[in-house]
Design a protein around this motif. Structure first.
Motif, PDB file in Angstrom:
ATOM      1  N   GLY A   1      -9.637  73.885 -26.601  1.00 18.46           N
ATOM      2  CA  GLY A   1      -9.943  72.996 -27.719  1.00 18.46           C
ATOM      3  C   GLY A   1     -11.432  72.825 -27.954  1.00 18.46           C
ATOM      4  N   ALA A   2     -11.801  71.596 -28.319  1.00 23.72           N
ATOM      5  CA  ALA A   2     -13.196  71.310 -28.653  1.00 23.72           C
ATOM      6  C   ALA A   2     -14.119  71.457 -27.453  1.00 23.72           C
ATOM      7  N   LEU A   3     -13.579  71.361 -26.241  1.00 19.25           N
ATOM      8  CA  LEU A   3     -14.412  71.453 -25.031  1.00 19.25           C
ATOM      9  C   LEU A   3     -15.128  72.802 -24.944  1.00 19.25           C
ATOM     10  N   ALA A   4     -14.498  73.848 -25.441  1.00 18.62           N
ATOM     11  CA  ALA A   4     -15.067  75.192 -25.312  1.00 18.62           C
ATOM     12  C   ALA A   4     -15.808  75.644 -26.566  1.00 18.62           C
ATOM     13  N   GLY A   5     -15.915  74.780 -27.566  1.00 20.54           N
ATOM     14  CA  GLY A   5     -16.681  75.147 -28.750  1.00 20.54           C
ATOM     15  C   GLY A   5     -15.890  75.973 -29.745  1.00 20.54           C
ATOM     16  N   ASP A   6     -16.599  76.461 -30.759  1.00 20.92           N
ATOM     17  CA  ASP A   6     -15.970  77.174 -31.874  1.00 20.92           C
ATOM     18  C   ASP A   6     -15.782  78.662 -31.561  1.00 20.92           C
ATOM     19  N   PRO A   7     -14.833  79.305 -32.259  1.00 22.55           N
ATOM     20  CA  PRO A   7     -14.652  80.751 -32.085  1.00 22.55           C
ATOM     21  C   PRO A   7     -15.702  81.530 -32.862  1.00 22.55           C
TER      22      PRO A   7
ATOM     23  N   TRP B   1     -12.387  83.640 -28.984  1.00 24.82           N
ATOM     24  CA  TRP B   1     -13.039  82.679 -28.084  1.00 24.82           C
ATOM     25  C   TRP B   1     -13.504  83.426 -26.838  1.00 24.82           C
ATOM     26  N   ILE B   2     -14.610  84.163 -26.948  1.00 23.47           N
ATOM     27  CA  ILE B   2     -15.086  84.959 -25.815  1.00 23.47           C
ATOM     28  C   ILE B   2     -15.465  84.071 -24.636  1.00 23.47           C
ATOM     29  N   GLN B   3     -15.874  82.832 -24.900  1.00 24.89           N
ATOM     30  CA  GLN B   3     -16.281  81.918 -23.831  1.00 24.89           C
ATOM     31  C   GLN B   3     -15.148  81.621 -22.850  1.00 24.89           C
ATOM     32  N   ASN B   4     -13.888  81.788 -23.304  1.00 19.19           N
ATOM     33  CA  ASN B   4     -12.745  81.554 -22.414  1.00 19.19           C
ATOM     34  C   ASN B   4     -12.724  82.530 -21.241  1.00 19.19           C
ATOM     35  N   ALA B   5     -13.419  83.673 -21.404  1.00 18.23           N
ATOM     36  CA  ALA B   5     -13.477  84.657 -20.324  1.00 18.23           C
ATOM     37  C   ALA B   5     -14.155  84.084 -19.080  1.00 18.23           C
ATOM     38  N   GLY B   6     -15.013  83.093 -19.246  1.00 20.33           N
ATOM     39  CA  GLY B   6     -15.624  82.410 -18.107  1.00 20.33           C
ATOM     40  C   GLY B   6     -14.870  81.148 -17.728  1.00 20.33           C
ATOM     41  N   PHE B   7     -14.539  80.336 -18.728  1.00 24.66           N
ATOM     42  CA  PHE B   7     -13.923  79.028 -18.464  1.00 24.66           C
ATOM     43  C   PHE B   7     -12.551  79.128 -17.805  1.00 24.66           C
ATOM     44  N   ILE B   8     -11.794  80.188 -18.091  1.00 24.52           N
ATOM     45  CA  ILE B   8     -10.412  80.279 -17.596  1.00 24.52           C
ATOM     46  C   ILE B   8     -10.326  80.212 -16.077  1.00 24.52           C
TER      47      ILE B   8
ATOM     48  N   ILE C   1     -20.407  78.860 -20.874  1.00 22.77           N
ATOM     49  CA  ILE C   1     -21.402  78.147 -21.688  1.00 22.77           C
ATOM     50  C   ILE C   1     -22.328  79.131 -22.390  1.00 22.77           C
ATOM     51  N   ALA C   2     -22.805  80.159 -21.658  1.00 24.69           N
ATOM     52  CA  ALA C   2     -23.730  81.135 -22.244  1.00 24.69           C
ATOM     53  C   ALA C   2     -23.075  81.909 -23.385  1.00 24.69           C
ATOM     54  N   LEU C   3     -21.793  82.213 -23.256  1.00 22.94           N
ATOM     55  CA  LEU C   3     -21.096  82.998 -24.280  1.00 22.94           C
ATOM     56  C   LEU C   3     -20.783  82.199 -25.538  1.00 22.94           C
ATOM     57  N   MET C   4     -20.941  80.889 -25.489  1.00 26.47           N
ATOM     58  CA  MET C   4     -20.702  80.065 -26.682  1.00 26.47           C
ATOM     59  C   MET C   4     -21.756  80.322 -27.759  1.00 26.47           C
ATOM     60  N   ASN C   5     -22.897  80.897 -27.359  1.00 21.80           N
ATOM     61  CA  ASN C   5     -24.001  81.105 -28.296  1.00 21.80           C
ATOM     62  C   ASN C   5     -24.501  82.550 -28.185  1.00 21.80           C
ATOM     63  N   PRO C   6     -24.334  83.369 -29.236  1.00 21.14           N
ATOM     64  CA  PRO C   6     -24.792  84.763 -29.165  1.00 21.14           C
ATOM     65  C   PRO C   6     -26.305  84.902 -29.051  1.00 21.14           C
ATOM     66  N   ASP C   7     -27.038  83.817 -29.278  1.00 17.31           N
ATOM     67  CA  ASP C   7     -28.503  83.859 -29.157  1.00 17.31           C
ATOM     68  C   ASP C   7     -28.986  83.511 -27.743  1.00 17.31           C
ATOM     69  N   THR C   8     -28.063  83.326 -26.802  1.00 18.65           N
ATOM     70  CA  THR C   8     -28.453  83.072 -25.420  1.00 18.65           C
ATOM     71  C   THR C   8     -29.323  84.224 -24.921  1.00 18.65           C
TER      72      THR C   8
ATOM     73  N   VAL D   1      -6.755  85.546 -23.111  1.00 22.41           N
ATOM     74  CA  VAL D   1      -7.245  84.169 -23.319  1.00 22.41           C
ATOM     75  C   VAL D   1      -8.318  84.101 -24.398  1.00 22.41           C
ATOM     76  N   MET D   2      -8.953  85.239 -24.705  1.00 24.79           N
ATOM     77  CA  MET D   2      -9.957  85.224 -25.763  1.00 24.79           C
ATOM     78  C   MET D   2      -9.342  85.109 -27.160  1.00 24.79           C
ATOM     79  N   THR D   3      -8.019  85.277 -27.249  1.00 24.06           N
ATOM     80  CA  THR D   3      -7.369  85.240 -28.563  1.00 24.06           C
ATOM     81  C   THR D   3      -6.939  83.840 -28.977  1.00 24.06           C
ATOM     82  N   VAL D   4      -7.030  82.859 -28.070  1.00 23.36           N
ATOM     83  CA  VAL D   4      -6.515  81.514 -28.337  1.00 23.36           C
ATOM     84  C   VAL D   4      -7.538  80.469 -27.912  1.00 23.36           C
TER      85      VAL D   4
END
Length: 543
Positions: free
Chosen positions: A201-207, A228-235, A127-134, A194-197
């Motif tokens: 989907g929409a659950l993890a937000g935009d790349p 999709w850097i956020q996949n590094a946590g979600f995976i 979740i934190a990685l979805m926004n670079p302004d976190t 996993v960061m390349t794909v």
């Protein structure tokens, strides 16, 4: 009628796969072959992937921060390295309270909850990685919590040690730790891929788009590519959710080890209380490192953790005090030194190798026409992302072999042999690092550099198995769990110390000094191992 119902209920509970086990006598060969072996194997093969996930979540920040830099997150290089350091510090500190969990809360309760707790840093990081302004403090908190994955090693090993007889300690502990250590390699391979794909989907937000080139094990990725850097946590949630269920429905509490785990909610409260102490001590440790020398701050963090554990109120207190008896046993201290030699080297080099490759081989010496020597970028430098995984992979792969050999010939003999190898290999590695750092063609030294590091990883991996076999042999059923946890906690600070020491010496232009220093320590371990376990009249002969 009431008695009949009660009896039926008892039989039903006893027949449940995850029931508490009252009778457990694995030193009896008849009991082991009849039922002990089957139960131990089931608990082991649920424990292994749970521990693997712990290592992956604990050490994921090295990969994540590299990609945060490539994506232009608004943090300095020092801040990004701080996140890895915080995770290393908290993972080591949390092992201290985790080493007492099995005796107090039970194996099934502990492995279930500590595996489930990993979902917090995994989901939170995504979740934190979805926004670079976190805010940076959010990432600091998540790195601290990811240390739960490092802490889990202590309770996992304490638990598995109780399921196996002395003659099989090397196998049980070697398989659990060796395959669990594959979490390091798994993370290093999985996260870049996993960061390349957009697999969620929409659950993890935009790349986001890369601002600097990146890469994976299979190739280079250019700037401007969607990531999709956020996949590094979600995976990790994909694996943690089913593993938590497997732990709850497939593992057991051993009543001979944990006479009074209490009901599950009570046990969970004890586990959370112990980890709460570790989190507080980790926060204090992070602060201490900002104002004190590392060699002062780390011992103070350990001492503070032990003091806070002694102050815990309620029925945990007498259990903790009883287990503090391990500190009056000289073998606790000798095995702590020897486990720093093995696991401390493995986890420390795992963290330091990418930095070493990047700094030593990423630049080279250039001699100008007037003889002036300057350090310039090496355009053909080997990629740390391509090569750094090999050492941890070999070290983890060979660890069960170390346990198996030690069961055959004795743990201390094996530890002595690998200590000799570690001394020689670290001296040779330091010499090669010095030549490469000062060379106009460092690539010529990369092959021997990598081979020597792989030799050290292999030796430390075999030694991980041999030292844990010795601990399982030396200590009784009540003490070996806490001793396993304590030794692994102190050794885990290698994840913080080795990169710091090697990084400082490499930046100073003297990388060989760090490796020569490690060689001196390994030589000291040779003497300790010989004095306690191999000399004529040793305290315990070749455990």
């Amino acid at each position: 009628m009431a008695n009949s119902t009660a009896s039926a209920g008892h039989i039903g509970a006893r027949n449940r796969t995850n029931a508490d086990i009252e009778h457990w006598d694995v030193e009896s060969e008849e009991f082991w072959e009849r039922e002990g072996k089957r139960i131990a194997s089931r608990n082991l093969w649920i424990s292994i992937p749970s521990l693997l996930m712990g290592f992956a979540v604990w050490l994921m920040w090295g990969m994540i921060t590299t990609q945060m830099k490539n994506l232009g997150f608004p943090f300095t290089i020092d801040q990004l390295f701080t996140l890895s350091a915080i995770a290393g510090l908290s993972g080591a500190t949390l092992r201290i309270p985790a080493s007492f969990m099995i005796k107090i809360a039970g194996g099934r309760n502990t492995v279930f909850l500590t595996t489930a707790l990993l979902m917090i840093p995994a989901a939170g990081t995504g979740i934190a990685l979805m926004n670079p302004d976190t805010p940076f403090i959010v990432f600091q908190a998540l790195a601290l919590l990811s240390g739960i994955g490092g802490g889990n090693f202590a309770c996992s090993m304490s638990n598995i040690s109780t399921f196996y007889p002395k003659s099989k300690q090397g196998y049980g502990l070697g398989m659990n730790a060796g395959l669990g250590n594959f979490g390091v390699t798994t993370m290093q391979v999985v996260i870049p891929l996993v960061m390349t794909v957009g697999i969620f989907g929409a659950l993890a937000g935009d790349p986001m788009q890369l601002q600097s080139p990146s890469g994976t094990l299979i190739g280079r990725i250019e700037a401007g590519t969607d990531t999709w850097i956020q996949n590094a946590g979600f995976i990790w949630l994909v694996f943690l959710i089913p593993l938590a269920f497997a732990g709850w429905f497939g593992m057991n509490n051993l009543k001979v080890v944990t006479p009074n785990p209490g009901n599950p909610l009570s046990a969970f409260g004890k586990i959370l209380g112990l980890y709460g102490v570790g989190i507080l001590a980790s926060i204090a440790g992070v602060w201490a490192l900002s104002v004190l020398n590392m060699w002062l701050a780390l011992p103070l963090t350990i001492v503070l953790t032990l003091i806070l554990l002694r102050l815990i109120p309620g029925d945990i207190k007498p259990n903790i005090q009883n287990q503090f008896a391990i500190f009056s046993n000289k073998h606790t201290w000798s095995m702590t030194v020897l486990y720093i030699l093995t696991f401390g080297s493995f986890i420390g080099f795992s963290a330091a190798l990418p930095l070493s490759i990047s700094v030593i081989f990423g630049n080279m010496m250039d001699v100008a026409a007037d003889g002036t020597v300057t350090r310039v970028v090496n355009p053909d430098a080997p990629s740390a992302l391509t090569w750094a995984w090999m050492g941890p992979f070999v070290g983890a792969l060979i660890r069960p072999v170390g346990g198996w050999i030690s069961d055959k010939v004795g743990g201390s003999i094996v530890t002595q042999i690998i200590s000799v190898v570690m001394v020689a290999a670290s001296v040779a590695t330091g010499y090669v690092m010095m030549l490469a750092y000062n060379s106009t063609d460092p690539n010529a030294y990369f092959a021997p550099f990598l081979i020597l590091f792989i030799i050290m990883f292999a030796a430390s991996g075999i030694g991980n198995g041999s030292t844990f076999r010795s601990i399982g042999f030396i200590f009784n059923q009540q003490q070996k769990g806490p001793v396993l946890g304590w030794t692994s906690a102190v050794a885990a600070y290698g994840a913080f110390i080795a990169p710091r020491v090697m990084g400082q010496e490499i930046q100073a232009g003297t990388p060989e000094v760090a490796m020569y220093g490690f060689a001196v320590f390994y030589a000291l371990c040779l003497v300790v191992n010989w004095w306690f376990y191999l000399r004529k009249g040793a305290y315990i002969k070749n455990p």
